[in-house]
Design an enzyme around this catalytic site. Sequence first.
Site: not given
Ligand code: NAP
Ligand code: GDD
Length: 334
Positions: A147, A125, A123
């Site tokens: 995280y 992050e 990520s």
């Molecule tokens: P998500 O919607 O939060 O999905 C997370 C998945 O992980 C869910 O299926 C959840 O299952 C499963 N999980 C959680 N704990 C588990 C455990 N102990 N054993 C097995 N499965 C478990 O995340 P996403 O947005 O699809 O992201 C996919 C991956 O990419 C994650 O690793 C995330 O950190 C990473 N990532 C995401 C982003 C982004 O912007 N979306 C960016 C960079 C990296 P449950 O439904 O049972 O909770």
């Molecule tokens: N969730 C949330 N809720 N975020 C808020 C809010 C709110 O009400 N208001 C402002 N924010 C700001 C957060 O402080 C952060 O700076 C930004 O919006 C994005 O927050 P999120 O959407 O929660 O995503 P993230 O950037 O913290 O994390 C996501 O992206 C990562 C990749 O950079 C997640 O998907 C992570 O799993 C992923 O790795």
Amino acid sequence: MKTAFITGITGQDGSYLAEHLLDLGYKVVAMMRRSATPDTSRFAHIEDRLTICHGDLMDQSSLMRLMSEHKPDEIYNLAAQSFVHASFHEPIHTSEVTGLGVMRMLEAVRLCAPKARFYQASSSEMFGDVFETPQTETTPFHPRSPYGVAKVYGHWATVNYRESYDMFACSGILFNHESPRRGTEFVTRKISDHVAAIAFGEKNQLALGNLDAQRDWGFAGDYVRGMHLMLQHDKADDYVISTGTTQTVREFCKIAFERVGLNYEDYVVVDPKFFRPAEVELLLGDATKAKEVLGWEPEVDFQGLVEMMVDADLKRRMVMGNSPTRGSLPEGLV
Ligand code: NAP
Ligand code: GDD
């Protein structure tokens, strides 16, 4: 026929990746953890084409059993406790699943399916308090949340297994990617769902935290193509996947409210309970390597993403027979 194994099938990326791999002709084995209230809604439309199995990143034996049973060609480790804000409240759980869970997967692969190609969902992050802008594969990490710290551990574990055991292990450093299937706790979907709720008279306000945070937001459907391409290359490596543009949360709000003819300033309020103990202020990725080596390009731009998400949340209400009470519907939806 190649077999792909996906962890995290109930999540956003799991569903898009499974669709993509099925379209490419893979047999897709997808892992869920046990839940008293299993939610299969994100993949219900393709469930009959998947082989669903049960396991947990907390349980080493389940992962080894599944690797031995299915002997996959490709493994995509998407499972994680992925919500940054929650990681401050549950730091130990997040470290166990998002950090050590990767090591458990790598051990299961090394011992039970060593020829498999492995993808780790790393990520942006991890860049946290960024050393440079834009961020690339060589930008040093400075995570700002439990995280982010756990993801750095998972990233280096993946690199280490590649170097130590000659495993085909890739780390995809993906910047934020969103979609209509994004969880409503994340800011983009929280905004799009509230915009629709406000237009339909269900809500009057949207409370957010830091409106000035900047993110490089792309579309999840584009990003899962990048994951697959990484495992098709002849050499395992790490890649940034991003759009190369950055916008503030405020800009997301502005476009989302404009989509229904409203002004975000009339509805958005700041509530400090959504602030984080440490914030990532700016993310902007440089995906040149993925473009040049893998031929990966995003197709959906920022405006298109916001509109896609707002429209989906509006449509969900329209099919239930409800009508908007504020603003106006986008032309295509009327
Ligand atoms: P998500 O919607 O939060 O999905 C997370 C998945 O992980 C869910 O299926 C959840 O299952 C499963 N999980 C959680 N704990 C588990 C455990 N102990 N054993 C097995 N499965 C478990 O995340 P996403 O947005 O699809 O992201 C996919 C991956 O990419 C994650 O690793 C995330 O950190 C990473 N990532 C995401 C982003 C982004 O912007 N979306 C960016 C960079 C990296 P449950 O439904 O049972 O909770
Ligand atoms: N969730 C949330 N809720 N975020 C808020 C809010 C709110 O009400 N208001 C402002 N924010 C700001 C957060 O402080 C952060 O700076 C930004 O919006 C994005 O927050 P999120 O959407 O929660 O995503 P993230 O950037 O913290 O994390 C996501 O992206 C990562 C990749 O950079 C997640 O998907 C992570 O799993 C992923 O790795």
